[in-house]
Write a protein that holds these residues in place. Structure first.
Motif, short mmCIF file in Angstrom:
data_model
loop_
_atom_site.label_atom_id
_atom_site.label_comp_id
_atom_site.label_asym_id
_atom_site.label_seq_id
_atom_site.Cartn_x
_atom_site.Cartn_y
_atom_site.Cartn_z
N ALA A 73 -14.83 12.38 -0.22
CA ALA A 73 -16.33 11.33 -1.57
C ALA A 73 -15.31 10.86 -1.43
O ALA A 73 -14.50 9.87 -2.27
N PRO A 74 -15.92 8.98 -0.51
CA PRO A 74 -15.25 8.01 -0.80
C PRO A 74 -15.63 6.84 -2.33
O PRO A 74 -15.11 6.26 -2.64
N ASP A 75 -16.71 7.98 -2.97
CA ASP A 75 -16.72 7.32 -4.42
C ASP A 75 -15.96 7.85 -5.63
O ASP A 75 -16.66 8.25 -6.47
N PHE A 76 -14.99 9.03 -4.81
CA PHE A 76 -14.46 9.59 -6.13
C PHE A 76 -13.44 9.02 -7.24
O PHE A 76 -12.50 8.80 -7.20
N ILE A 77 -14.54 7.83 -8.37
CA ILE A 77 -13.86 7.39 -8.83
C ILE A 77 -12.17 7.80 -9.68
O ILE A 77 -11.05 7.23 -9.71
N ASP A 78 -12.33 8.97 -10.27
CA ASP A 78 -10.85 9.12 -10.99
C ASP A 78 -10.02 9.69 -10.47
O ASP A 78 -8.69 9.37 -10.25
N ALA A 79 -10.21 10.24 -8.65
CA ALA A 79 -9.72 10.19 -7.17
C ALA A 79 -8.42 8.98 -7.10
O ALA A 79 -7.11 8.99 -6.26
N ILE A 80 -9.29 8.00 -7.16
CA ILE A 80 -9.46 6.73 -6.62
C ILE A 80 -8.16 5.82 -7.81
O ILE A 80 -7.19 5.39 -7.45
N ILE A 81 -8.43 6.16 -9.08
CA ILE A 81 -8.26 5.58 -10.48
C ILE A 81 -6.78 6.62 -9.56
O ILE A 81 -4.82 5.64 -10.46
N ASN A 82 -6.74 7.75 -9.69
CA ASN A 82 -5.19 7.95 -10.03
C ASN A 82 -4.26 7.92 -8.69
O ASN A 82 -2.36 7.58 -8.57
N ARG A 83 -4.69 8.24 -7.78
CA ARG A 83 -3.65 6.99 -6.28
C ARG A 83 -2.95 5.25 -6.94
O ARG A 83 -2.55 5.44 -6.65
N ALA A 84 -4.65 5.58 -7.31
CA ALA A 84 -3.86 4.34 -7.77
C ALA A 84 -2.35 3.95 -8.76
O ALA A 84 -1.99 3.08 -8.79
N ALA A 85 -2.74 4.89 -10.00
CA ALA A 85 -1.43 4.95 -10.42
C ALA A 85 -0.45 5.25 -9.72
O ALA A 85 0.74 5.11 -9.98
N ASN A 86 -0.49 6.76 -8.64
CA ASN A 86 1.11 7.07 -8.46
C ASN A 86 0.93 5.86 -7.08
O ASN A 86 2.45 5.82 -7.01
N LYS A 87 0.57 4.99 -6.27
CA LYS A 87 1.23 3.49 -5.97
C LYS A 87 1.41 2.87 -7.09
O LYS A 87 3.08 2.44 -6.85
N ASP A 88 0.98 2.38 -8.66
CA ASP A 88 2.11 2.03 -9.67
C ASP A 88 3.37 2.31 -10.01
O ASP A 88 4.08 1.48 -10.34
N GLU A 89 3.34 3.68 -9.91
CA GLU A 89 4.51 4.46 -10.37
C GLU A 89 5.44 4.50 -9.39
O GLU A 89 6.16 4.05 -9.81
N SER A 90 5.14 4.04 -7.96
CA SER A 90 5.85 3.35 -7.45
C SER A 90 6.33 2.11 -6.61
O SER A 90 6.78 1.46 -5.63
N GLY A 91 5.82 1.25 -7.80
CA GLY A 91 5.92 -0.01 -7.78
C GLY A 91 4.94 -0.52 -6.09
O GLY A 91 5.66 -1.73 -6.27
N GLU A 92 4.13 0.22 -5.52
CA GLU A 92 3.55 -0.68 -4.86
C GLU A 92 2.22 -1.70 -5.79
O GLU A 92 0.84 -0.85 -5.72
N TYR A 93 2.41 -2.18 -6.73
CA TYR A 93 1.27 -3.18 -7.22
C TYR A 93 0.49 -3.77 -6.61
O TYR A 93 -1.07 -3.92 -7.06
N ASP A 94 -0.11 -4.64 -5.47
CA ASP A 94 -0.69 -5.03 -4.83
C ASP A 94 -2.21 -3.68 -4.38
O ASP A 94 -3.20 -4.12 -4.40
N GLU A 95 -1.26 -2.42 -4.04
CA GLU A 95 -2.52 -1.78 -3.54
C GLU A 95 -2.84 -0.68 -4.34
O GLU A 95 -3.71 -0.65 -4.56
N ALA A 96 -2.31 -1.13 -5.62
CA ALA A 96 -3.09 -0.39 -6.80
C ALA A 96 -3.63 -1.39 -7.64
O ALA A 96 -5.28 -0.55 -7.39
N ILE A 97 -2.86 -1.89 -7.10
CA ILE A 97 -4.40 -3.32 -7.47
C ILE A 97 -5.92 -3.13 -6.76
O ILE A 97 -6.94 -3.09 -7.40
N LYS A 98 -6.15 -2.96 -5.61
CA LYS A 98 -7.32 -2.89 -4.41
C LYS A 98 -8.25 -1.50 -5.17
O LYS A 98 -9.01 -1.97 -5.12
N ASP A 99 -7.07 -0.50 -5.56
CA ASP A 99 -7.58 0.71 -5.82
C ASP A 99 -8.40 0.44 -6.83
O ASP A 99 -9.52 1.13 -6.91
N TYR A 100 -7.59 -0.41 -8.27
CA TYR A 100 -8.47 -0.24 -9.17
C TYR A 100 -9.57 -1.22 -9.45
O TYR A 100 -10.86 -0.96 -10.12
N ASN A 101 -9.14 -1.69 -8.01
CA ASN A 101 -10.58 -3.32 -7.85
C ASN A 101 -11.97 -2.24 -7.39
O ASN A 101 -13.16 -2.54 -7.56
#
Length: 149
Positions: free
Chosen positions: A68-96
């Motif tokens: 479900a490519p437009d699953f916003i909650d999953a995208i935000i949670n994956r971004a938070a997961n990346k953020d917690e791992s210090g992958e800030y650029d990748e997290a920002i891409k998901d938040y975008n």
């Protein structure tokens, strides 16, 4: 479908009782019955995040988003997961991406602000926290007070 619903209900009941291991087992059963259900992958990912098994959680978020490519909650949670791992650029891409799908998502702006701040982009962080606050995220005020003078 009724079997799928039955196990989904068991999983939610276990989760609500904080029996996370049993919730994972039941969500895994739902996934075996219907591997195309993005909600089961997403729900299991949330539990894996709570259990601090971030890589496993990320795989489940990825699968939910693949289905479900437009699953916003999953995208935000994956971004938070990346953020917690210090992958800030990748997290920002998901938040975008989440903001592109829903420009009124205050959590996406707030979290993107956190990721920008962690990256050292204080100005960008302050803009995102301000936007989150404008959208009704009163909790952004503390970040603004502490970091944006």
């Amino acid at each position: 479908s009724s079997l799928e619903d039955h196990y989904f209900g068991l999983a939610m009941n276990a989760y609500n009782k904080r029996n996370l291991g049993m919730a994972i087992i039941h969500f895994s059963t739902v996934i075996k019955i219907n591997p195309g259900d993005p909600n089961a992958w997403y729900s299991r990912a949330i539990i894996k995040d709570e259990l601090h098994t971030w890589k496993a959680a990320r795989r489940d978020y990825n699968k939910a988003i693949e289905l479900a490519p437009d699953f916003i909650d999953a995208i935000i949670n994956r971004a938070a997961n990346k953020d917690e791992s210090g992958e800030y650029d990748e997290a920002i891409k998901d938040y975008n991406k989440a903001i592109q799908l829903d420009s009124t998502n205050k959590m996406a702006y707030f979290n993107r602000g956190n990721a920008k701040f962690n990256k050292g982009d204080k100005e960008g962080a302050c803009k995102d926290w301000m936007k989150a606050k404008e959208l009704g995220a009163d909790y952004a005020q503390e970040r603004l007070d502490d970091n944006c003078k």
